[in-house]
Design a protein around this motif. Structure first.
Motif, mmCIF file in Angstrom:
data_model
loop_
_atom_site.group_PDB
_atom_site.id
_atom_site.type_symbol
_atom_site.label_atom_id
_atom_site.label_comp_id
_atom_site.label_asym_id
_atom_site.label_seq_id
_atom_site.Cartn_x
_atom_site.Cartn_y
_atom_site.Cartn_z
ATOM 1 N N THR A 1 95.231 105.804 25.134
ATOM 2 C CA THR A 1 96.543 105.243 24.437
ATOM 3 C C THR A 1 95.904 104.368 23.457
ATOM 4 N N TYR A 2 94.756 103.398 23.916
ATOM 5 C CA TYR A 2 94.275 102.403 22.763
ATOM 6 C C TYR A 2 93.435 103.015 21.778
ATOM 7 N N LEU A 3 93.074 104.306 21.856
ATOM 8 C CA LEU A 3 92.297 104.972 20.607
ATOM 9 C C LEU A 3 93.379 105.442 19.837
ATOM 10 N N ALA A 4 94.372 106.086 20.568
ATOM 11 C CA ALA A 4 95.442 106.849 19.688
ATOM 12 C C ALA A 4 96.382 105.896 18.845
ATOM 13 N N ARG A 5 96.371 104.416 19.257
ATOM 14 C CA ARG A 5 97.056 103.613 18.260
ATOM 15 C C ARG A 5 96.096 103.197 17.305
ATOM 16 N N HIS A 6 94.925 103.726 17.005
ATOM 17 C CA HIS A 6 93.992 103.687 15.872
ATOM 18 C C HIS A 6 94.116 104.894 15.082
#
Length: 277
Positions: free
Chosen positions: A206-211
């Motif tokens: 989720t953290y990476l997807a927000r980028h």
């Protein structure tokens, strides 16, 4: 992060291939190449008259001369490649090599350990430890089989919810943003709130997807194999250009005595590895 200075650590012999690979790497990202050629000092002889050994002094003088000549050859090679560079050499005691490498690595965005250092085990170990523990910078381990790139299309992120893996993910964030695919890999993950959460890998995905990063999560069983074996095989199976991982989640002493994933990946990288402590 944007890489503007890349430090190549290599020895005074057999470094030509490392120079070429590092120069190509810097050209691709428009970065400055800083070359550090290291020669480990000949150990002092033992015995009653050891301190007065002329042969030992002659050997050290010859080593320093060879190092100076190697630096000049490296500078001549790099001048012909028309890149921004500097090249220097250090002649240091083995016990202090990690500190010397680490102090230079603080002024680079990433430290590259060339494939040629595989033949110089003491220097390679000191260089990697110095860059990891004394520079607060990531280390890139080269291999003979894969070309180096700081713009990989496929990245394998080895994830185990530790601070080291979180730092590695943060350091590689810009590379992952430009990659076509990022594969987050967990080996035998423990689904617990104090470790990986109820759905291991979901938080970091989720953290990476927000980028804006395209992420897949693979939870793989070790099935009796070592963790590093599973990681390497999965990197090969998915045609990964780069493995990103945290280094030394345990102490160095424990890793060296009992073994560990970091130690194994350092000793035999099959795919280029970006490590962060």
């Amino acid at each position: 992060m944007t890489h503007k200075t890349i430090l190549l650590v290599t020895d005074a012999n057999e470094h030509e291939n490392d120079l070429t690979a590092a120069a190509d790497l810097c050209t691709a990202v428009n970065a400055h190449l800083s070359v550090l050629l290291v020669k480990l000092a000949a150990p002092p002889p033992l015995g009653e008259y050891a301190a007065m050994s002329v042969a030992w002094l002659d050997e050290r003088a010859e080593d320093i001369q060879q190092l100076d000549e190697a630096v000049e050859r490296a500078r001549a090679t790099l001048k012909g490649l028309e890149i921004s560079f500097d090249a220097n050499g250090i002649y240091c005691e083995t016990a202090w090599a990690d500190n010397d490498v680490g102090s230079r690595a603080r002024y680079a965005d990433i430290t590259l350990i060339g494939a040629s250092l595989r033949t110089d085990t003491p220097l390679r170990a000191r260089a990697i430890d110095g860059a990891l523990f004394y520079s607060a910078r990531p280390v890139l381990l080269a291999t003979n089989r894969h070309s180096l790139t700081l713009r990989p299309k496929k990245i394998l992120l080895a994830w185990n919810s530790t601070m080291e893996s979180a730092r590695a993910a943060r350091e590689a964030l810009e590379m992952m943003e430009s990659a076509e695919e990022v594969n987050v890999v967990l080996i035998d993950p423990d689904a617990a709130s104090t470790k990986n959460g109820q759905e291991p890998g979901a938080d970091v995905a989720t953290y990476l997807a927000r980028h804006g990063i395209t992420v897949t999560v693979d939870r793989l069983p070790s099935a009796g194999r070592r963790v590093e074996e599973v990681l390497i095989q999965h990197a090969i199976d998915t045609s990964a250009d780069l493995i990103v991982m945290g280094a030394y989640g345990h102490t160095r002493l424990r890793e060296r005595i009992f073994g560990g994933v970091t130690k194994a990946m350092i000793e035999a990288p099959v795919v280029p590895v970006l490590m962060v402590h």
